[in-house]
Design a protein around this motif. Structure first.
Motif, short mmCIF file in Angstrom:
data_model
loop_
_atom_site.label_atom_id
_atom_site.label_comp_id
_atom_site.label_asym_id
_atom_site.label_seq_id
_atom_site.Cartn_x
_atom_site.Cartn_y
_atom_site.Cartn_z
N GLN A 240 0.80 -1.22 0.00
CA GLN A 240 0.00 0.00 0.00
C GLN A 240 0.84 1.28 0.00
OE1 GLN A 240 -2.69 -0.77 3.23
NE2 GLN A 240 -4.07 -1.94 1.92
N GLN A 241 1.97 1.30 0.69
CA GLN A 241 2.83 2.48 0.67
C GLN A 241 3.38 2.70 -0.73
OE1 GLN A 241 3.27 4.85 2.89
NE2 GLN A 241 4.57 5.92 1.45
N HIS A 242 3.78 1.61 -1.38
CA HIS A 242 4.28 1.71 -2.75
C HIS A 242 3.20 2.23 -3.69
CE1 HIS A 242 5.66 -0.39 -6.63
NE2 HIS A 242 6.28 0.75 -6.52
N LEU A 243 1.99 1.72 -3.54
CA LEU A 243 0.87 2.16 -4.37
C LEU A 243 0.58 3.64 -4.15
CD1 LEU A 243 -1.31 1.43 -6.41
CD2 LEU A 243 -2.72 0.62 -4.51
N ALA A 244 0.66 4.11 -2.91
CA ALA A 244 0.46 5.53 -2.62
C ALA A 244 1.52 6.38 -3.33
CB ALA A 244 0.48 5.78 -1.12
N GLN A 245 2.75 5.91 -3.36
CA GLN A 245 3.81 6.63 -4.07
C GLN A 245 3.54 6.68 -5.57
OE1 GLN A 245 7.21 4.37 -2.80
NE2 GLN A 245 7.44 5.53 -0.89
N LEU A 246 3.06 5.57 -6.13
CA LEU A 246 2.72 5.55 -7.55
C LEU A 246 1.60 6.54 -7.86
CD1 LEU A 246 2.71 1.70 -8.23
CD2 LEU A 246 4.34 3.36 -9.14
N LEU A 247 0.59 6.56 -7.02
CA LEU A 247 -0.53 7.47 -7.19
C LEU A 247 -0.06 8.92 -7.14
CD1 LEU A 247 -3.67 7.39 -7.40
CD2 LEU A 247 -3.72 7.51 -4.92
N GLU A 248 0.77 9.23 -6.18
CA GLU A 248 1.28 10.60 -6.02
C GLU A 248 2.15 11.02 -7.22
OE1 GLU A 248 4.57 12.51 -3.13
OE2 GLU A 248 2.91 11.52 -2.09
N ARG A 249 2.90 10.07 -7.73
CA ARG A 249 3.84 10.38 -8.83
C ARG A 249 3.18 10.43 -10.20
NH1 ARG A 249 9.20 6.72 -10.05
NH2 ARG A 249 9.77 7.69 -12.02
N PHE A 250 2.23 9.52 -10.47
CA PHE A 250 1.72 9.40 -11.83
C PHE A 250 0.32 9.96 -12.05
CE2 PHE A 250 5.12 6.25 -11.78
CZ PHE A 250 5.79 6.58 -12.96
N ALA A 251 -0.50 10.11 -11.01
CA ALA A 251 -1.83 10.69 -11.20
C ALA A 251 -1.76 12.11 -11.76
CB ALA A 251 -2.63 10.65 -9.90
N PRO A 252 -0.83 12.97 -11.30
CA PRO A 252 -0.73 14.31 -11.89
C PRO A 252 -0.30 14.29 -13.36
CG PRO A 252 0.38 14.25 -9.75
CD PRO A 252 0.03 12.85 -10.12
N ARG A 253 0.21 13.17 -13.82
CA ARG A 253 0.65 13.04 -15.21
C ARG A 253 -0.43 12.40 -16.08
NH1 ARG A 253 6.59 10.58 -14.50
NH2 ARG A 253 6.75 11.00 -16.72
N GLY A 254 -1.65 12.29 -15.55
CA GLY A 254 -2.77 11.81 -16.33
C GLY A 254 -3.09 10.34 -16.22
N VAL A 255 -2.37 9.60 -15.40
CA VAL A 255 -2.65 8.18 -15.22
C VAL A 255 -3.82 8.05 -14.25
CG1 VAL A 255 -1.73 5.97 -14.41
CG2 VAL A 255 -0.24 7.57 -15.66
N GLN A 256 -4.80 7.23 -14.62
CA GLN A 256 -5.96 7.00 -13.76
C GLN A 256 -5.77 5.69 -13.01
OE1 GLN A 256 -9.52 7.23 -16.12
NE2 GLN A 256 -9.26 9.42 -16.50
N PHE A 257 -6.11 5.71 -11.72
CA PHE A 257 -5.93 4.55 -10.85
C PHE A 257 -7.27 4.03 -10.36
CE2 PHE A 257 -1.85 6.53 -10.85
CZ PHE A 257 -0.93 5.51 -10.63
N TYR A 258 -7.41 2.71 -10.39
CA TYR A 258 -8.63 2.03 -9.96
C TYR A 258 -8.27 0.91 -9.00
CZ TYR A 258 -10.49 4.41 -14.04
OH TYR A 258 -10.85 5.37 -14.95
N ALA A 259 -9.24 0.48 -8.22
CA ALA A 259 -9.03 -0.64 -7.29
C ALA A 259 -10.18 -1.62 -7.44
CB ALA A 259 -8.96 -0.14 -5.86
N LEU A 260 -9.83 -2.91 -7.49
CA LEU A 260 -10.82 -3.98 -7.52
C LEU A 260 -10.56 -4.89 -6.33
CD1 LEU A 260 -13.13 -5.47 -8.99
CD2 LEU A 260 -11.37 -6.76 -10.21
N ARG A 261 -11.50 -4.89 -5.40
CA ARG A 261 -11.40 -5.70 -4.19
C ARG A 261 -11.91 -7.10 -4.48
NH1 ARG A 261 -14.69 -3.12 0.15
NH2 ARG A 261 -16.36 -4.18 -0.91
N LYS A 262 -11.27 -8.09 -3.86
CA LYS A 262 -11.66 -9.48 -4.02
C LYS A 262 -13.14 -9.64 -3.68
CE LYS A 262 -10.61 -14.09 -2.28
NZ LYS A 262 -9.73 -14.86 -1.41
N ALA A 263 -13.88 -10.34 -4.54
CA ALA A 263 -15.31 -10.56 -4.34
C ALA A 263 -15.56 -11.26 -3.01
CB ALA A 263 -15.88 -11.39 -5.49
N GLY A 264 -16.55 -10.77 -2.30
CA GLY A 264 -16.93 -11.37 -1.02
C GLY A 264 -16.10 -10.91 0.17
N SER A 265 -15.09 -10.09 -0.08
CA SER A 265 -14.26 -9.60 1.03
C SER A 265 -14.77 -8.24 1.49
CB SER A 265 -12.79 -9.50 0.60
OG SER A 265 -12.65 -8.51 -0.41
N HIS A 266 -14.37 -7.87 2.69
CA HIS A 266 -14.80 -6.60 3.26
C HIS A 266 -13.58 -5.85 3.77
CE1 HIS A 266 -18.90 -8.02 3.02
NE2 HIS A 266 -18.49 -9.15 3.58
N GLY A 267 -13.57 -4.56 3.57
CA GLY A 267 -12.46 -3.74 4.04
C GLY A 267 -12.32 -2.52 3.16
#
Length: 195
Positions: free
Chosen positions: A78-105
């Motif tokens: 998750q820390q690595h993903l946050a760094q990717l989001l911070e670095r590449f979202a301003p450059r136009g990259v869109q980020f999505y998340a798909l949670r495992k079916a039936g899981s909660h969190g």
């Protein structure tokens, strides 16, 4: 009032009790959170993975993060993903998340920039998580697999930064099948954890 000998005996008993409590706490932590890394190799094949029609082919780079809230491997990711989001979202990259079916969190607050998607065609064939799929501006799958190889994930051993840099710069990438050793949890409904 206690005699000096009784004070010493009380002090020794309290010290032994404290040591016993610390050992029990360490044992509990080790049994619950520390898992051996067995180096299992996992094959990720993105042949059936597709973006939903409302996201496909819109001249945008898209990153989809596959995660299971019950998987301890996500914590380091998750820390690595946050760094990717911070670095590449301003450059136009869109980020999505798909949670495992039936899981909660929920993802932590520093990942609030990820847009949740409920379904991704072909994601039922995902062998393990955490994983990532990246589509280029042409709507074609450029990368599918783990964030990195090994027990821990960081920008130091990541596959993702070079791929995103190439796509942002307009260079083609085609790595839709990946073989890697890492910290993974099963994605199918079995919920069996593996490393």
């Amino acid at each position: 009032m206690l005699a000096p000998r009784q004070k010493n005996l009380l002090f020794v008993c309290l010290a032994l009790l404290w040591v016993a409590i610390m050992l029990a706490a360490f044992w509990w932590f080790e049994m619950r959170y520390i898992r051996p890394f067995d180096g299992r190799t996992q094959l990720f094949s993105g042949q059936t993975l597709r973006l939903p029609p409302d996201l496909a082919g819109q001249d945008t780079i898209r990153v989809v993060h596959f995660w299971d809230p019950g998987c301890p491997c996500n914590v380091g990711n998750q820390q690595h993903l946050a760094q990717l989001l911070e670095r590449f979202a301003p450059r136009g990259v869109q980020f999505y998340a798909l949670r495992k079916a039936g899981s909660h969190g929920q993802l932590p607050q520093n990942l609030a920039g990820l847009q949740n998607i409920d379904e991704l065609p072909g994601s039922q064939d995902l062998p393990a998580s955490p994983a990532v799929a990246i589509w280029g501006r042409d709507g074609q799958l450029a990368y599918f697999g783990p964030y990195s190889e090994g027990a821990l994930c960081s920008s130091d051993n990541s596959f993702i930064e070079p791929i995103l840099e190439a796509l942002v710069d307009g260079r083609p990438v085609k790595a839709d099948s990946t073989l890697a050793v890492g910290c993974f949890c099963d994605w199918p409904a079995s919920g069996q954890e593996s490393h």
